[in-house]
Write a protein that holds these residues in place. Structure first.
Motif, PDB file in Angstrom:
ATOM      1  N   ALA A  54       0.843  -1.202   0.000  1.00 45.96           N
ATOM      2  CA  ALA A  54       0.000   0.000   0.000  1.00 45.96           C
ATOM      3  C   ALA A  54       0.876   1.249   0.000  1.00 45.96           C
ATOM      4  O   ALA A  54       0.463   2.304   0.486  1.00 45.96           O
ATOM      5  CB  ALA A  54      -0.938  -0.006   1.211  1.00 45.96           C
ATOM      6  N   GLU A  55       2.081   1.129  -0.548  1.00 47.75           N
ATOM      7  CA  GLU A  55       3.011   2.268  -0.561  1.00 47.75           C
ATOM      8  C   GLU A  55       2.462   3.441  -1.354  1.00 47.75           C
ATOM      9  O   GLU A  55       2.689   4.610  -1.004  1.00 47.75           O
ATOM     10  CB  GLU A  55       4.372   1.840  -1.120  1.00 47.75           C
ATOM     11  CG  GLU A  55       4.447   1.589  -2.629  1.00 47.75           C
ATOM     12  CD  GLU A  55       3.735   0.355  -3.108  1.00 47.75           C
ATOM     13  OE1 GLU A  55       3.303   0.323  -4.269  1.00 47.75           O
ATOM     14  OE2 GLU A  55       3.607  -0.599  -2.304  1.00 47.75           O
ATOM     15  N   ASP A  56       1.704   3.143  -2.415  1.00 49.76           N
ATOM     16  CA  ASP A  56       1.129   4.218  -3.226  1.00 49.76           C
ATOM     17  C   ASP A  56       0.048   4.973  -2.458  1.00 49.76           C
ATOM     18  O   ASP A  56      -0.042   6.201  -2.524  1.00 49.76           O
ATOM     19  CB  ASP A  56       0.576   3.669  -4.539  1.00 49.76           C
ATOM     20  CG  ASP A  56      -0.422   2.540  -4.349  1.00 49.76           C
ATOM     21  OD1 ASP A  56      -0.416   1.893  -3.272  1.00 49.76           O
ATOM     22  OD2 ASP A  56      -1.216   2.294  -5.280  1.00 49.76           O
ATOM     23  N   TYR A  57      -0.765   4.232  -1.710  1.00 52.89           N
ATOM     24  CA  TYR A  57      -1.847   4.844  -0.920  1.00 52.89           C
ATOM     25  C   TYR A  57      -1.269   5.803   0.123  1.00 52.89           C
ATOM     26  O   TYR A  57      -1.750   6.933   0.289  1.00 52.89           O
ATOM     27  CB  TYR A  57      -2.643   3.728  -0.257  1.00 52.89           C
ATOM     28  CG  TYR A  57      -3.949   4.140   0.377  1.00 52.89           C
ATOM     29  CD1 TYR A  57      -4.929   4.803  -0.342  1.00 52.89           C
ATOM     30  CD2 TYR A  57      -4.230   3.822   1.708  1.00 52.89           C
ATOM     31  CE1 TYR A  57      -6.142   5.156   0.229  1.00 52.89           C
ATOM     32  CE2 TYR A  57      -5.433   4.156   2.286  1.00 52.89           C
ATOM     33  CZ  TYR A  57      -6.389   4.823   1.546  1.00 52.89           C
ATOM     34  OH  TYR A  57      -7.593   5.166   2.134  1.00 52.89           O
ATOM     35  N   ALA A  58      -0.210   5.379   0.801  1.00 52.80           N
ATOM     36  CA  ALA A  58       0.448   6.242   1.792  1.00 52.80           C
ATOM     37  C   ALA A  58       1.080   7.455   1.112  1.00 52.80           C
ATOM     38  O   ALA A  58       1.022   8.580   1.633  1.00 52.80           O
ATOM     39  CB  ALA A  58       1.507   5.445   2.543  1.00 52.80           C
ATOM     40  N   PHE A  59       1.673   7.243  -0.045  1.00 48.82           N
ATOM     41  CA  PHE A  59       2.312   8.318  -0.809  1.00 48.82           C
ATOM     42  C   PHE A  59       1.275   9.375  -1.202  1.00 48.82           C
ATOM     43  O   PHE A  59       1.503  10.577  -1.050  1.00 48.82           O
ATOM     44  CB  PHE A  59       2.977   7.711  -2.044  1.00 48.82           C
ATOM     45  CG  PHE A  59       3.808   8.661  -2.858  1.00 48.82           C
ATOM     46  CD1 PHE A  59       4.928   9.285  -2.327  1.00 48.82           C
ATOM     47  CD2 PHE A  59       3.499   8.899  -4.197  1.00 48.82           C
ATOM     48  CE1 PHE A  59       5.717  10.131  -3.099  1.00 48.82           C
ATOM     49  CE2 PHE A  59       4.270   9.747  -4.970  1.00 48.82           C
ATOM     50  CZ  PHE A  59       5.388  10.362  -4.424  1.00 48.82           C
ATOM     51  N   PHE A  60       0.115   8.929  -1.668  1.00 50.37           N
ATOM     52  CA  PHE A  60      -0.936   9.863  -2.091  1.00 50.37           C
ATOM     53  C   PHE A  60      -1.498  10.637  -0.898  1.00 50.37           C
ATOM     54  O   PHE A  60      -1.788  11.831  -1.015  1.00 50.37           O
ATOM     55  CB  PHE A  60      -2.055   9.119  -2.811  1.00 50.37           C
ATOM     56  CG  PHE A  60      -1.620   8.429  -4.077  1.00 50.37           C
ATOM     57  CD1 PHE A  60      -0.547   8.897  -4.815  1.00 50.37           C
ATOM     58  CD2 PHE A  60      -2.276   7.295  -4.537  1.00 50.37           C
ATOM     59  CE1 PHE A  60      -0.125   8.269  -5.985  1.00 50.37           C
ATOM     60  CE2 PHE A  60      -1.879   6.658  -5.692  1.00 50.37           C
ATOM     61  CZ  PHE A  60      -0.810   7.141  -6.417  1.00 50.37           C
ATOM     62  N   PHE A  61      -1.641   9.978   0.229  1.00 45.27           N
ATOM     63  CA  PHE A  61      -2.114  10.689   1.427  1.00 45.27           C
ATOM     64  C   PHE A  61      -1.107  11.766   1.834  1.00 45.27           C
ATOM     65  O   PHE A  61      -1.498  12.878   2.222  1.00 45.27           O
ATOM     66  CB  PHE A  61      -2.343   9.712   2.583  1.00 45.27           C
ATOM     67  CG  PHE A  61      -3.789   9.466   2.883  1.00 45.27           C
ATOM     68  CD1 PHE A  61      -4.577  10.452   3.454  1.00 45.27           C
ATOM     69  CD2 PHE A  61      -4.381   8.268   2.590  1.00 45.27           C
ATOM     70  CE1 PHE A  61      -5.919  10.243   3.733  1.00 45.27           C
ATOM     71  CE2 PHE A  61      -5.714   8.028   2.856  1.00 45.27           C
ATOM     72  CZ  PHE A  61      -6.496   9.015   3.430  1.00 45.27           C
ATOM     73  N   ALA A  62       0.167  11.446   1.759  1.00 49.04           N
ATOM     74  CA  ALA A  62       1.197  12.435   2.108  1.00 49.04           C
ATOM     75  C   ALA A  62       1.132  13.630   1.164  1.00 49.04           C
ATOM     76  O   ALA A  62       1.225  14.789   1.593  1.00 49.04           O
ATOM     77  CB  ALA A  62       2.584  11.789   2.049  1.00 49.04           C
TER      78      ALA A  62
END
Length: 263
Positions: free
Chosen positions: A179-187
């Motif tokens: 879920a690295e992309d999901y965390a990246f987008f939230f940041a």
């Protein structure tokens, strides 16, 4: 030198890589960076170059051992920054570009400088290129940020973003497996505006035997963790938590069935 670089992480999928490279319109102006994440089944550089017909160069980077997509992506981001690219785009092996995707996204970002990351609507097919469903996403910043609590409102292989945001956001976190992309987008959402284009600019391949689906429960569990870390008392976070706890227990085949009948 082009000002767009396309980052493609590679792991044991030479057929998918060639398919992706062939899909890029010959009139596109961009360079490509392929990061091999310690593959056993290598691709041949000369064959990859032959399958890329657009106006640009291909760069190759090889990791000595398999460390996961997060490390491969971060390696690619660091190289892209060092080379001085203005925009970074993404694509995964087996996914294809539709039309002049990169020219369209670049034009949108330059016409709307307040937007720093841009996605698009997406078509999903199986590994035989049979249509499964379309993914229609919210288009404006407010709707994207609200509905991010349900699921990612940007499709990772369909994005392009301004490299300058990495000075604030940093690289992909290593703490959210699958879920690295999901965390990246939230940041990114905390500091910058986001958008999607209504056109279908990318086709993604859904492989029921693929690594991403094998790790689906891990992905949903990490998504729940990210929602909790960004939680506030409101409809979107509360509904998002409930929704993802339900997804955690449902079999993927049932979810895929629902997506098919919905579309």
């Amino acid at each position: 030198m082009n000002n767009i670089i396309l980052l493609i992480p590679y792991y044991n999928n030479s057929k998918g890589l060639m398919k992706s490279l062939q899909s890029i319109d010959q009139d596109e102006e961009l360079d490509i960076l392929i990061v091999d994440d310690g593959s056993i089944n290598k691709f041949e550089e000369n064959i990859a170059t032959q399958n890329f017909k657009a106006k640009g160069k291909i760069f190759f980077e090889y990791l000595h051992e398999n460390k996961g997509i997060e490390t491969a992506l971060n390696t690619g981001l660091k190289i892209s920054i060092e080379k001085g690219y203005k925009y970074i785009a993404r694509l995964d092996c087996g996914d294809i570009c539709l039309g002049k995707r990169f020219a369209i996204q670049k034009r949108f970002l330059e016409d709307n400088p307040e937007i720093k990351i841009l996605g698009s609507n997406v078509l999903a097919v199986d590994n035989n290129d049979k249509f499964l469903y379309s993914i229609d996403l919210p288009l404006n910043d407010r709707d994207i940020k609200n509905k991010m609590y349900f699921n990612s409102m940007l499709i990772h292989p369909a994005i392009m973003f301004s490299t300058e945001i990495l000075k604030t956001v940093g690289l992909y976190s290593l703490n959210y497996k699958s879920a690295e992309d999901y965390a990246f987008f939230f940041a990114i959402s905390k500091s910058y505006k986001m958008a999607n284009i209504s056109e279908y600019l990318t086709q993604i391949e859904i492989n029921e035997n693929g690594i991403s689906l094998q790790k689906r429960k891990q992905q949903v569990a990490c998504r729940i963790k990210i929602i909790k870390e960004n939680f506030y008392f409101g409809f979107y976070p509360i509904y998002g938590l409930i929704r993802n706890y339900i997804l955690l227990i449902l079999p993927y085949r049932f979810i895929l069935f629902l997506k098919k009948i919905k579309k």
